[in-house]
Design a protein around this motif. Structure first.
Motif, mmCIF file in Angstrom:
data_model
loop_
_atom_site.group_PDB
_atom_site.id
_atom_site.type_symbol
_atom_site.label_atom_id
_atom_site.label_comp_id
_atom_site.label_asym_id
_atom_site.label_seq_id
_atom_site.Cartn_x
_atom_site.Cartn_y
_atom_site.Cartn_z
ATOM 1 N N LYS A 161 0.840 -1.207 0.000
ATOM 2 C CA LYS A 161 0.000 0.000 0.000
ATOM 3 C C LYS A 161 0.874 1.256 0.000
ATOM 4 O O LYS A 161 0.625 2.211 -0.749
ATOM 5 N N ILE A 178 -9.912 -2.042 -8.799
ATOM 6 C CA ILE A 178 -10.577 -1.036 -9.637
ATOM 7 C C ILE A 178 -9.597 0.096 -9.948
ATOM 8 O O ILE A 178 -9.519 0.582 -11.085
ATOM 9 N N GLN A 179 -8.821 0.506 -8.941
ATOM 10 C CA GLN A 179 -7.784 1.525 -9.184
ATOM 11 C C GLN A 179 -6.747 1.009 -10.183
ATOM 12 O O GLN A 179 -6.302 1.735 -11.066
ATOM 13 N N VAL A 237 -11.313 -5.306 -3.935
ATOM 14 C CA VAL A 237 -12.018 -4.786 -5.116
ATOM 15 C C VAL A 237 -11.614 -3.343 -5.383
ATOM 16 O O VAL A 237 -11.284 -2.978 -6.519
ATOM 17 N N SER A 238 -11.616 -2.524 -4.335
ATOM 18 C CA SER A 238 -11.247 -1.110 -4.488
ATOM 19 C C SER A 238 -9.839 -0.986 -5.063
ATOM 20 O O SER A 238 -9.587 -0.170 -5.962
ATOM 21 N N ASN A 239 -8.924 -1.806 -4.560
ATOM 22 C CA ASN A 239 -7.531 -1.806 -5.035
ATOM 23 C C ASN A 239 -7.466 -2.159 -6.525
ATOM 24 O O ASN A 239 -6.768 -1.497 -7.307
ATOM 25 N N TRP A 247 -0.094 -3.921 -7.626
ATOM 26 C CA TRP A 247 -1.555 -3.920 -7.476
ATOM 27 C C TRP A 247 -2.082 -5.341 -7.269
ATOM 28 O O TRP A 247 -2.915 -5.582 -6.376
ATOM 29 N N GLU A 260 -13.826 -6.326 -0.045
ATOM 30 C CA GLU A 260 -14.204 -4.979 -0.516
ATOM 31 C C GLU A 260 -12.964 -4.134 -0.777
ATOM 32 O O GLU A 260 -12.872 -3.426 -1.793
ATOM 33 N N ALA A 261 -11.985 -4.212 0.148
ATOM 34 C CA ALA A 261 -10.736 -3.465 -0.040
ATOM 35 C C ALA A 261 -9.968 -3.980 -1.254
ATOM 36 O O ALA A 261 -9.361 -3.214 -2.001
ATOM 37 N N TYR A 315 -16.245 -10.350 -6.801
ATOM 38 C CA TYR A 315 -17.662 -9.954 -6.861
ATOM 39 C C TYR A 315 -18.584 -11.155 -6.657
ATOM 40 O O TYR A 315 -19.627 -11.055 -5.987
#
Length: 462
Positions: free
Chosen positions: A360, A394-395, A390-392, A373, A387-388, A414
């Motif tokens: 990170k 998506i970035q 997924v957020s990672n 990533w 969830e974290a 998902y």
């Protein structure tokens, strides 16, 4: 003219400094003042230069040369309006004085009007008998404009007039390098060396050109000639060591790096390279000794800390490697390479939370490699933070669109989160981008892979 010890100028300087201590005003002719001011300016002692200038103008108020020094100081202090006003007054007095043109160009350059500065300097050339310095100034102005061909031409003109103008030689080679003209540089330098065979700087630069072209044998020969021309030339020994390393002649490389340690104070670069050579020779104890010497010499040398850390990683001593990368981070907490190593070591030790923290931090510091990533996403998944993860990812997709490795991971995450519409969307993307990468889904999300919904979709698409 610069002051030299044991000449009349040195006597003038001694008298001037004695006068400052006693407050007894002495008389100096204008040329003496010029030399004194020039001396202080070269040393960066602006306050003393200004004192000498003030007194000089009191004793010689009509001296154009002293007023030109005043212009120079105005420019140095960024007082360009005063500099411009004074230089225009001087031009009215002596329109054929080349130094007035040079200072006018200096003012224009400070104002980033490099094109006009070049025009003024070209006028100055017409007025002087020895234009070497002016060609150099024109070359620098072209560099400011990123006009490397024109700059190169002017630096060549300097060398035509003075073969020992090493500043011009370095600047010219910089132009060749920037233009990626290594072959052209080699042709020029070989021609230059035909008439200047003992120019150690030219041999050194020739070797660097061959090195950049990975012609290490010719590079080695060039560095040897540089050393023959000057056996105290530390830079040539260092470059020769690098070339020998490329040829896997590690013992000879160590010998050349060691010579630099005897010629001058040890450098962290030479100590590190000796350590790496010993490592390649399998001399583990000597290697790590030199790595430690390198960071003792320069605690900020990141390559030294990385070499020590990787040394212990190779020994599978992950606790020691973690200890030293933590020491490195205490010195420089903004070093991306340190954080990547910190993350990898913690991952090997199965300290996943610390590993995730390392990846990170690497991302926050601008390390946007795909592997960073992906690995961080996989660790978040293992930590039970979908969830974290997924957020990672998506970035990550913003930097690497249409990447199957990202898409299959997003699909698995998902589906785990029971967001099947999004899962199906990313699964279809993954298949479209690279169907063979579906193995990622099978390995990381076996339950998702075995589900009937995913099986049906895969069967339809594959």
């Amino acid at each position: 003219m610069e002051l030299r010890p044991n000449d009349n100028n040195n006597i003038s300087l001694t008298r001037f400094e004695s006068m400052l201590k006693t407050n007894h005003v002495l008389f100096f002719d204008s040329e003496e003042f010029e030399n004194i001011i020039h001396h202080y300016l070269n040393l960066g002692k602006i306050a003393l230069a200004k004192k000498a200038l003030k007194l000089g103008l009191l004793q010689h108020p009509a001296s154009v040369n002293l007023k030109l020094f005043k212009v120079e100081i105005f420019v140095f202090e960024d007082d360009l309006e005063k500099a411009d006003t004074l230089i225009n007054d001087l031009y009215a007095l002596e329109p054929l004085n080349e130094e007035i043109y040079i200072q006018k160009a200096n003012i224009l350059s400070k104002r980033n009007n490099h094109k006009k500065a070049i025009e003024v300097l070209e006028e100055a050339i017409k007025l002087c008998e020895d234009p070497i310095d002016i060609y150099s100034l024109i070359g620098m102005e072209h560099l400011f404009l990123d006009q490397f061909e024109e700059a190169k031409f002017n630096f060549m003109k300097c060398l035509e007039a003075d073969i020992e103008d090493y500043s011009a030689l370095h600047n010219m080679i910089y132009c060749f390098d920037f233009l990626d003209q290594h072959e052209e540089a080699i042709i020029y330098l070989n021609k230059f060396l035909e008439t200047n065979p003992y120019s150690e700087v030219a041999w050194h630069q020739l070797g660097r050109q061959y090195f950049d072209l990975e012609d290490y044998e010719n590079a080695l020969t060039s560095f040897d000639f540089a050393i023959i021309s000057d056996d105290q030339f530390i830079g040539a020994y260092l470059e020769k060591g690098k070339a020998l390393e490329k040829l896997k002649r590690f013992e000879e490389a160590i010998e050349n790096y060691s010579i630099t340690l005897r010629l001058d104070d040890p450098t962290s670069f030479a100590l590190l390279r000796i350590g790496l050579c010993h490592q390649n020779l399998g001399n583990k104890n000597l290697a790590v000794q030199y790595f430690f010497k390198a960071i003792e010499e320069d605690p900020l040398l990141d390559k030294g800390w990385i070499a020590i850390t990787k040394f212990y990683i190779r020994q599978k001593d992950f606790q020691k490697s973690l200890y030293y990368i933590n020491k490195a981070l205490n010195i420089d907490s903004e070093n991306v390479k340190y954080w990547k190593l910190y993350a990898k070591i913690n991952e090997r030790l199965n300290l996943l939370e610390e590993a995730e923290r390392g990846y990170k931090k690497a991302l926050e510091l601008g390390n946007y490699e795909l592997s960073t990533w992906l690995t961080r996403g996989d660790i978040l998944h293992q930590l039970g933070e979908p969830e974290a993860a997924v957020s990672n990812l998506i970035q990550a997709s913003e930097f690497y669109p249409e990447n199957a490795e990202i898409e299959f991971r997003l699909a698995g995450l998902y589906y785990m989160l029971l967001e099947t519409v999004k899962g199906s969307y990313h699964l279809k993307n993954g298949i479209r981008f690279d169907s063979e990468s579906v193995i990622i889904l099978e390995e990381l999300f076996p339950n998702v892979y075995k589900s009937q919904q995913v099986k049906s979709l895969l069967k339809a698409k594959l």
